[in-house]
Design an enzyme around this catalytic site. Structure first.
Site, PDB file in Angstrom:
ATOM      1  N   ASP A   1     -19.861  34.088 -11.686  1.00 52.47           N
ATOM      2  CA  ASP A   1     -20.742  33.677 -10.584  1.00 52.47           C
ATOM      3  C   ASP A   1     -21.655  34.539  -9.755  1.00 52.47           C
ATOM      4  O   ASP A   1     -21.894  35.398  -9.611  1.00 52.47           O
ATOM      5  CB  ASP A   1     -19.780  33.031  -8.551  1.00 52.47           C
ATOM      6  CG  ASP A   1     -20.440  31.963  -8.351  1.00 52.47           C
ATOM      7  OD1 ASP A   1     -21.022  31.472  -8.501  1.00 52.47           O
ATOM      8  OD2 ASP A   1     -21.620  32.015  -6.803  1.00 52.47           O
TER       9      ASP A   1
ATOM     10  N   GLU B   1      -9.406  47.671 -20.869  1.00 51.12           N
ATOM     11  CA  GLU B   1      -7.917  48.833 -20.899  1.00 51.12           C
ATOM     12  C   GLU B   1      -6.295  47.821 -21.415  1.00 51.12           C
ATOM     13  O   GLU B   1      -5.741  47.676 -20.964  1.00 51.12           O
ATOM     14  CB  GLU B   1      -7.827  48.706 -19.593  1.00 51.12           C
ATOM     15  CG  GLU B   1      -8.319  50.053 -18.380  1.00 51.12           C
ATOM     16  CD  GLU B   1      -8.617  49.971 -16.616  1.00 51.12           C
ATOM     17  OE1 GLU B   1      -9.355  50.489 -16.647  1.00 51.12           O
ATOM     18  OE2 GLU B   1      -7.525  49.572 -16.328  1.00 51.12           O
TER      19      GLU B   1
END
Length: 549
Positions: free
Chosen positions: A213, A264
């Site tokens: 956002d 990751e």
């Protein structure tokens, strides 16, 4: 035409997002499972078979976090929990599990520019006082004037009024949106690390990606004296990265840090930026070492005009290719007037004025808007890149423009001093059945009133109706999975008011935005948004054609 069966999504594919169709769920208005008038995870879980049958690749969940709802959930109390009105963390895990079992990925909204004023860190900042480490996580400043009684700058909130609010000890804090949404200080290392923890928290629970956002507002020039910038909600942003509040070059360092977190995981998590910035700058957010994608909003802003559409498409594809990204297309979302209504209004209509008139002036041409919306989805789903569909557009819902003032929930209505009606008209709860007090949304009614005409657009009514918007979306999405390949398209000669391009494999797309019927290339018509007229594509219609040879 027989619709091919949708292949099960390979959830291990690291490039899935490049051409995915993502369905935006606004949780409070999607489906209510406990009858309290508010959509929730229980209702969503029950509707996952509907989404699977629709054929989308992923769902994007608008904020579901604990919130006072000062801005529809974009004022977040706790980034790593669920609003009890919507559900629990256990139910969230059930949403992910059920979605993945259906071959549907899950994207969640993350709100990094501001928190709620009820967030534990903001409460700590108020309690700790001026000059404290706790206060430095947000943007606090002394005021101007003899006694600090004036705001620190002329910055104006997106929702109207000053972007600064004074606290009892005399300091002021920054909020580019509502006063209940204090802005984070992204120069603070604790803020950056805490958001990394949030990204890992949801990724560990199986989330596949994030919608970011106000992605362009995190980095700010807070050096003294604060630079003048009175129009916070202006789109006239400098293209050199020097604006004090928006789209600064140093915001990209933040997202490179996020990318390291995404990598990751196997497959890596992905993200899409909501960045209302000049087109020259938008693709910076979509670079492979940052978020990967950024919303293409120019189709949202364009009139029903072939030249405008073509310019947007050409420009976006060129820039995405240069950045190593993929384009991200949409016509509607929870912040804009639904496109079935926009396309039924005269070009250039002041949408805010139209909403303030309760949709009375100018009069919406409902049939025209519906025809154009049917054509628009065939354009949207044929373009290279990914597509975002907003809940209810697959039912042909248009804007509920005549909501009574007393029913409005959007803070824009109050913050603008009743000069903007706000976004509630596109957030009215969905109709699932033609009967009942909330058209099947829930047993306890709906938090925003639904109009009587929702009955004809209920999912149960459109299900199985070959001419319905729902069945058009289902057919187009199923076909897309067999046809939509490659990052490029080839434009074909056509009349000025007709868009005609070819995708790989001899698949042609023709969209007639003119007033006269248009010819189609010779071949098999796979899908059309309207019946052909003596073999010609009528006005405000689109078709997909397989050309042999």
């Amino acid at each position: 035409m027989a619709v091919p069966e949708r292949d099960r999504t390979d959830l291990t594919d690291p490039t899935w997002w490049r051409d995915a169709v993502v369905y935006q769920v606004y949780p409070r208005s999607f489906a209510d499972g406990n009858g309290d008038g508010i959509g929730d995870f229980a209702g969503l879980i029950d509707r996952i078979p509907y989404l699977e049958r629709l054929g989308v690749d992923a769902i994007w969940l608008s904020p579901f976090y604990p919130s006072a709802l000062a801005d529809g959930g974009y004022d977040v109390d706790d980034y790593r929990d669920v609003d009890p009105r919507i559900g629990t963390l256990q139910q969230f895990d059930e949403v992910v599990a059920a979605s993945h079992a259906a071959g549907v990925r899950v994207i969640v909204d993350i709100v990094p520019n501001h928190s709620s004023d009820r967030h534990e860190w903001f409460r700590a900042a108020l309690a700790a006082g001026p000059g404290s480490p706790e206060r430095d996580r947000y943007v606090f400043r002394d005021g101007l004037g003899e006694h600090g009684e004036l705001p620190p700058s002329d910055w104006v909130s997106h929702f109207g009024g000053s972007a600064w609010t004074r606290v009892p000890d005399g300091q002021w804090y920054l909020h580019l949106f509502a006063p209940e949404q204090p802005d984070w200080n992204w120069e603070h290392e604790e803020v950056r690390e805490d958001f990394h923890r949030t990204l890992r928290f949801w990724s560990d629970r199986g989330v596949d990606g994030f919608r970011v956002d106000v992605a362009h507002a995190l980095a700010k020039d807070l050096g003294e004296p604060l630079r003048s910038h009175p129009h916070v909600n202006s789109m006239d942003i400098e293209i050199d990265g020097t604006n004090p509040l928006f789209d600064r070059d140093d915001v990209h360092e933040i997202y490179r840090g996020w990318r390291r977190v995404f990598e990751e995981y196997d497959p890596p998590r992905t993200a899409v930026a909501e960045a209302w910035v000049p087109v020259e700058r938008r693709v910076l957010y979509a670079k492979p070492d940052e978020l990967g994608q950024a919303f293409e909003f120019d189709l949202v802003k364009a009139d029903w005009d072939a030249a405008q559409f073509r310019e947007v498409i050409v420009d976006s594809l060129e820039r995405a290719t240069a950045a190593g990204a993929s384009s991200t297309w949409t016509f509607s979302n929870h912040d804009v007037v639904r496109h079935a209504s926009r396309f039924g209004l005269p070009a250039g209509t002041d949408l805010n004025a139209w909403l303030l008139s309760d949709g009375a002036e100018p009069v919406e041409d409902v049939a025209l808007g519906a025809r154009r919306a049917r054509a628009a989805v065939l354009l949207l789903l044929a373009l290279p890149g990914s597509a975002y569909v907003y809940q209810g557009e697959e039912l042909g819902l248009r804007e509920v423009a005549d909501l009574a003032r007393d029913d409005l929930e959007d803070p824009i209505w109050l913050r603008s001093q009743h000069t903007e009606k706000g976004r509630d008209g596109c957030r009215v709860p969905l109709p699932w059945t033609a009967e009942g007090p909330s058209f099947g949304f829930g047993t306890g009614g709906a938090h925003l009133p639904q109009p009587a005409w929702f009955a004809e657009h209920a999912a149960s009514v459109e299900d199985g109706d070959a001419g319905s918007m729902l069945e058009l979306y289902r057919a187009a999405l199923a076909l897309r999975h067999t046809l939509h390949t490659g990052p490029a398209l080839q434009w074909q000669d056509s009349a000025a008011e007709v868009l005609h391009f070819e995708r790989s494999g001899g698949w042609h797309v023709v969209v007639n935005l003119g007033t006269e019927a248009a010819p189609l290339p010779a071949g098999e018509v796979l899908l059309a948004s309207a019946p052909l007229e003596d073999g010609l594509l009528p006005s405000d219609a689109a078709a997909w054609v397989r050309v042999s040879g």
